[in-house]
Enzyme design. Structure first.
Site, PDB file in Angstrom:
ATOM      1  N   GLU A 328       0.809  -1.215   0.000  1.00 49.09           N
ATOM      2  CA  GLU A 328       0.000   0.000   0.000  1.00 49.09           C
ATOM      3  C   GLU A 328       0.843   1.266   0.000  1.00 49.09           C
ATOM      4  O   GLU A 328       0.325   2.376  -0.069  1.00 49.09           O
ATOM      5  CB  GLU A 328      -0.920  -0.003   1.241  1.00 49.09           C
ATOM      6  CG  GLU A 328      -2.008  -1.061   1.221  1.00 49.09           C
ATOM      7  CD  GLU A 328      -1.574  -2.402   1.797  1.00 49.09           C
ATOM      8  OE1 GLU A 328      -0.355  -2.685   1.808  1.00 49.09           O
ATOM      9  OE2 GLU A 328      -2.453  -3.161   2.230  1.00 49.09           O
ATOM     10  N   LYS A 440      -0.486 -11.906  23.676  1.00 51.39           N
ATOM     11  CA  LYS A 440      -0.893 -11.206  24.895  1.00 51.39           C
ATOM     12  C   LYS A 440      -0.963 -12.211  26.039  1.00 51.39           C
ATOM     13  O   LYS A 440      -1.823 -13.078  26.056  1.00 51.39           O
ATOM     14  CB  LYS A 440      -2.238 -10.514  24.697  1.00 51.39           C
ATOM     15  CG  LYS A 440      -2.440  -9.406  25.704  1.00 51.39           C
ATOM     16  CD  LYS A 440      -3.539  -8.448  25.281  1.00 51.39           C
ATOM     17  CE  LYS A 440      -3.422  -7.160  26.071  1.00 51.39           C
ATOM     18  NZ  LYS A 440      -4.472  -6.214  25.777  1.00 51.39           N
TER      19      LYS A 440
HETATM   20  P1  AMP Z   1       3.679  -6.491   1.789  1.00 48.25           P
HETATM   21  O1  AMP Z   1       2.520  -5.629   1.553  1.00 48.25           O
HETATM   22  O2  AMP Z   1       3.520  -7.878   1.251  1.00 48.25           O
HETATM   23  O3  AMP Z   1       4.933  -5.852   1.307  1.00 48.25           O
HETATM   24  O4  AMP Z   1       3.826  -6.680   3.361  1.00 48.25           O
HETATM   25  C1  AMP Z   1       3.959  -5.563   4.205  1.00 48.25           C
HETATM   26  C2  AMP Z   1       4.233  -5.998   5.621  1.00 48.25           C
HETATM   27  O5  AMP Z   1       5.457  -6.741   5.706  1.00 48.25           O
HETATM   28  C3  AMP Z   1       4.423  -4.862   6.583  1.00 48.25           C
HETATM   29  O6  AMP Z   1       3.196  -4.298   6.997  1.00 48.25           O
HETATM   30  C4  AMP Z   1       5.182  -5.531   7.713  1.00 48.25           C
HETATM   31  O7  AMP Z   1       4.323  -6.256   8.562  1.00 48.25           O
HETATM   32  C5  AMP Z   1       6.060  -6.519   6.974  1.00 48.25           C
HETATM   33  N1  AMP Z   1       7.415  -5.954   6.784  1.00 48.25           N
HETATM   34  C6  AMP Z   1       7.917  -5.362   5.690  1.00 48.25           C
HETATM   35  N2  AMP Z   1       9.196  -5.004   5.887  1.00 48.25           N
HETATM   36  C7  AMP Z   1       9.528  -5.369   7.147  1.00 48.25           C
HETATM   37  C8  AMP Z   1      10.705  -5.255   7.964  1.00 48.25           C
HETATM   38  N3  AMP Z   1      11.837  -4.742   7.511  1.00 48.25           N
HETATM   39  N4  AMP Z   1      10.636  -5.737   9.232  1.00 48.25           N
HETATM   40  C9  AMP Z   1       9.502  -6.286   9.723  1.00 48.25           C
HETATM   41  N5  AMP Z   1       8.372  -6.421   8.997  1.00 48.25           N
HETATM   42  C10 AMP Z   1       8.372  -5.970   7.733  1.00 48.25           C
END
Ligand code: AMP
Length: 542
Positions: A328, A440
């Protein structure tokens, strides 16, 4: 009083036209499904993009039409990015790792008119053909000699291009015109579409180029392992031509040995992708006893990069930039290059403390964390809340999905990421968990990412995940699921000893379970949802 400056619409095709004129010698190198390596330059690409746009026009594609792709990283996929959006249509990239059901859903939801597929994915389309619109055209991204046998009515990409002129009269589009569409790989419910515009795409590219700096500059040789089929390969098809970097597309072979060989041969300087991929590469680097020739930086994101991985790269002279973002957000929201003053004087441990965080926001993206009542929390490194974002490269709503839009946006127009985070006074983002993944226990939160990060540093652990299981007294307790690295099974006491240096005793996992592999989502992240289902009836030890 208004300024007296021209207003030229931001345009995607303008990036490639610029590269073709200014960065004439930078290359696009592609490992092809045909089995060989293809190479050409930005001027060559621009000419073929013109041919493709003429072909699409002859096919009856009009402005606003959705043109789908189902393909690996390669030059033809890159050409589609530019031809489709350049002519005012919308390039809808489809993730081949989605389930058949999700794929049918998004092709119907997007109302795609034509789909371009790599030979590899023709069977995927054949399997769902009877659930797709009967007038959906299917074009295979190869030449006549490599067309697959199939009952489907298939068009051939190179046959489409061959008779066409390279000149195309690119329309001047309003900069808010839709350019590309990518669906989230939601593990619950139907995928949701992020519809990017020319403006959002160009502004995102500027933000990333400025933020990431030397890793993405003229002469760099960049390997996008992050796919063109999801989140625009983190914007690399736009940023690389903008700065004059070469793109090395790896095709479908993403194992450590194949990547090492390609990187070595092509002198890749900067490689971009998710942590799972770098684990494979790190294994091959250990086998070979050296880095691929010319390799000096890695950009890692998509899920949390373990400290041990960052340390391994840094010690071998490869700088790590740990980024965070999401579909997004086009997708990059933060980048992890250290400030020059810190990088110059900090010890390795001090640097790693910062690098394992999710970096600082790029210009153009604002971050806020809020409590359960939506009240903004301080950026003091202590307060934890749900992360909301705002900026020119963030969606203002989901494509044709009012319900999901209403759920995601707050009253002030910020987008809720679903991530739980804190932000330090210096602006470092620290992602604790996805809202749904937090554990939690007795009313207190436990961050699964924190525990995983430490456990990943154990040599007998190949990968791991911490999930909540139900508990009669504490509601939930964490358990650790480990994929072992070889025969040895790490003991609970060893893990506890490691973890106690970082977390409180009550946050230690109650048990360790060993599995052969962790379930992955379509974007290669551990599917906590599936894992929680697998362990739903788990009996904790007394
Ligand atoms: P996507 O839309 O498939 O790119 O997924 C996005 C989600 O991936 C984010 O909202 C995070 O929860 C996770 N995410 C992306 N980059 C990282 C990062 N460097 N460390 C931890 N979570 C991440």
């Amino acid at each position: 009083m208004l300024g007296q400056m021209m207003h030229r619409p931001l345009s995607i095709i303008e990036i490639l036209r610029f590269a073709a004129e200014i960065h004439k010698t930078a290359e696009i190198v592609s490992v092809r499904t045909e089995g060989d390596v293809h190479r050409y330059t930005y001027p060559d690409a621009y000419a073929r993009v013109g041919q493709l746009a003429n072909a699409l026009q002859d096919m009856g594609i009009e402005q606003g039409d959705r043109v789908a792709t189902l393909a690996w990283n390669g030059y033809r996929h890159f050409e589609l990015y530019y031809a489709v959006s350049g002519m005012g249509a919308v390039c809808h990239t489809i993730n081949p790792r989605l389930s058949a059901e999700q794929m049918v859903y998004i092709i119907q939801h997007a109302e795609d008119r034509v789909i371009f597929v790599d030979t590899t994915f023709v069977p995927v389309i054949a399997a769902i053909r009877d659930q797709l619109p009967s007038d959906l055209k299917i074009i295979v991204m190869t030449d006549e000699d490599h067309m697959p046998e199939s009952d489907l009515p298939l068009g051939c990409y190179e046959d489409l291009l061959a008779p066409q002129a390279a000149n195309f009269d690119w329309p001047e589009l309003p900069e808010d015109t839709a350019a590309a569409l990518c669906y989230t790989s939601g593990t619950t419910g139907n995928p949701k579409g992020a519809l990017y515009s020319h403006r959002s795409t160009v502004l995102h590219a500027y933000s990333v180029v400025v933020g990431v700096g030397a890793m993405l500059s003229e002469g760099a040789r960049v390997l996008p392992v992050v796919p063109l089929f999801h989140v625009n390969a983190w914007g690399l098809p736009y940023t690389a031509p903008m700065v004059g970097a070469s793109l090395i597309f790896p095709g479908g072979a993403l194992d450590g040995a194949s990547l090492f060989k390609l990187m070595d041969a092509e002198k890749v300087s900067s490689a971009w992708g998710v942590p799972t991929v770098w684990q494979g590469l790190a294994g091959e680097i250990a086998n070979q006893g050296r880095n691929p020739d010319g390799f000096n930086s890695v950009v890692v994101g998509g899920s949390a990069a373990p400290r041990s991985m960052i340390e391994g790269f840094e010690k071998s002279g490869v700088s790590v930039c740990h980024a965070w973002g999401m579909t997004e957000m086009s997708p990059i929201g933060t980048q992890g290059n250290l400030p020059v003053s810190v990088a110059a004087s900090a010890t390795l441990e001090e640097r790693l403390d910062l690098q394992q965080l999710q970096g600082r926001r790029v210009h153009g993206v604002e971050l806020k964390i809020v409590d359960e009542d939506g009240v903004p929390q301080p950026h003091d490194g202590e307060a934890v809340g749900e992360l909301y974002v705002r900026g020119n490269n963030v969606i203002s709503g989901y494509f044709n999905n009012e319900e999901a839009t209403a759920d995601a946006m707050d009253a002030d127009g910020w987008f809720g990421t679903g991530d739980i985070a804190s932000i330090s006074t210096d602006g470092y983002l620290m992602i604790q968990d996805r809202a749904k993944d937090l554990i939690k226990s007795g009313g207190e939160w436990i961050s699964s990412i924190d525990l995983e990060n430490v456990v990943m540093g154990h040599p007998d652990v190949a990968s791991c995940a911490v999930i909540a299981v139900p508990h009669p007294k504490w509601d939930e307790r964490p358990i650790l699921v480990v994929v072992p690295n070889g025969e040895a099974r790490v003991s609970k006491s060893e893990i506890d000893e490691m973890l106690l240096k970082h977390v409180a005793k009550w946050q230690l996992p109650d048990a360790i379970e060993f599995v052969d592999a962790l379930p992955l989502t379509a974007t290669g992240k551990v599917s906590k949802l599936t894992l929680r289902r697998q362990f739903a009836d788990y009996q904790l030890p007394e």
